[in-house]
Motif scaffolding. Sequence first.
Motif, PDB file in Angstrom:
ATOM      1  N   THR A  71       0.799  -1.172  -0.096  1.00  0.00           N
ATOM      2  CA  THR A  71      -0.138   0.115   0.036  1.00  0.00           C
ATOM      3  C   THR A  71       0.659   1.209   0.001  1.00  0.00           C
ATOM      4  OG1 THR A  71      -1.528  -1.143   1.202  1.00  0.00           O
ATOM      5  CG2 THR A  71      -1.790   1.168   1.005  1.00  0.00           C
ATOM      6  N   ALA A 114      -1.337   6.435  -9.690  1.00  0.00           N
ATOM      7  CA  ALA A 114      -1.415   5.900  -8.125  1.00  0.00           C
ATOM      8  C   ALA A 114      -1.457   7.147  -7.332  1.00  0.00           C
ATOM      9  CB  ALA A 114      -0.262   4.710  -7.942  1.00  0.00           C
ATOM     10  N   THR A 118      -3.346   3.371  -2.556  1.00  0.00           N
ATOM     11  CA  THR A 118      -3.209   2.485  -3.720  1.00  0.00           C
ATOM     12  C   THR A 118      -2.684   1.251  -3.261  1.00  0.00           C
ATOM     13  OG1 THR A 118      -3.337   4.270  -5.282  1.00  0.00           O
ATOM     14  CG2 THR A 118      -2.867   2.295  -6.164  1.00  0.00           C
TER      15      THR A 118
END
Length: 193
Positions: A71, A114, A118
Motif C-alpha cells: 500500500t 497511483a 493505492t
Amino acid sequence: MNTPISARLARFLGLDHNPLRRAADHVESTILITLLILFTAIIPAGTYLAARTAYVTAQTENAGKHQVTATLYEQPSPAQGSRLGGTAEFRAGARWQTSDGKLHEAVIPVRGIATVGTQVNIWVDAHNEPSREPAGALEIIMATVIVALAALSGLVAVLAMFVGLLRRTMRRLNRKGWEEAWTSVEPRWARRY
C-alpha cells in the motif's frame, strides 16, 4: 584448379605424406592434431558448463522471489534522472506485511496512475526486499544461449591463437633448419670447397 576440402585438410594437418616434410613438420602435425582433439572435447564441455551456470544462476535468483500486495503511503513523484518528454518513472513509499506478520517499508517504482492508499503488487526477494520481477523462461533461455555462444566463441578464439602460435613457431624453426641445411649443402652444390 579446385582442390578437394579433404586434401586441403590433410595438407593442413600434415597428413598428406609429403616426402619433403621435415621432422619439425611431423612434430607440428602431432601437436596440431592433439590440440584439435583436446579442443574438440573441451569446447562442448566448456559451452555446456557456461550455459548450465547461467541457467542455475537465473533459477537461484528467482527461487526466493514472491509477490506481495503493498500500500502506497506517499504520493508518487518522478524518479531522479527520469526522462523528460517520454514516460517518466515514478517512485513512492510503500508498506507491506509478510506472512510472518512483519511490516516492511521501501521506496518502490510505481506504474500508471497511483495515489496514497493505492494497493500495488510488487516482487520481493527471500529477505522481503523489493526486487525485479523474476526472469521468465524465455529470458533464462536467451541468457543461457548468449553465455553458451560467448563461451564457444572464447574457446574457438583460444584454439585459433594456439594454432597460430604453433604455426608461427614451427615456421621459424623450419626456416632456421633450412638455412643450416643450405649452409652445409651450398658449398658442395656450388663446387666451392
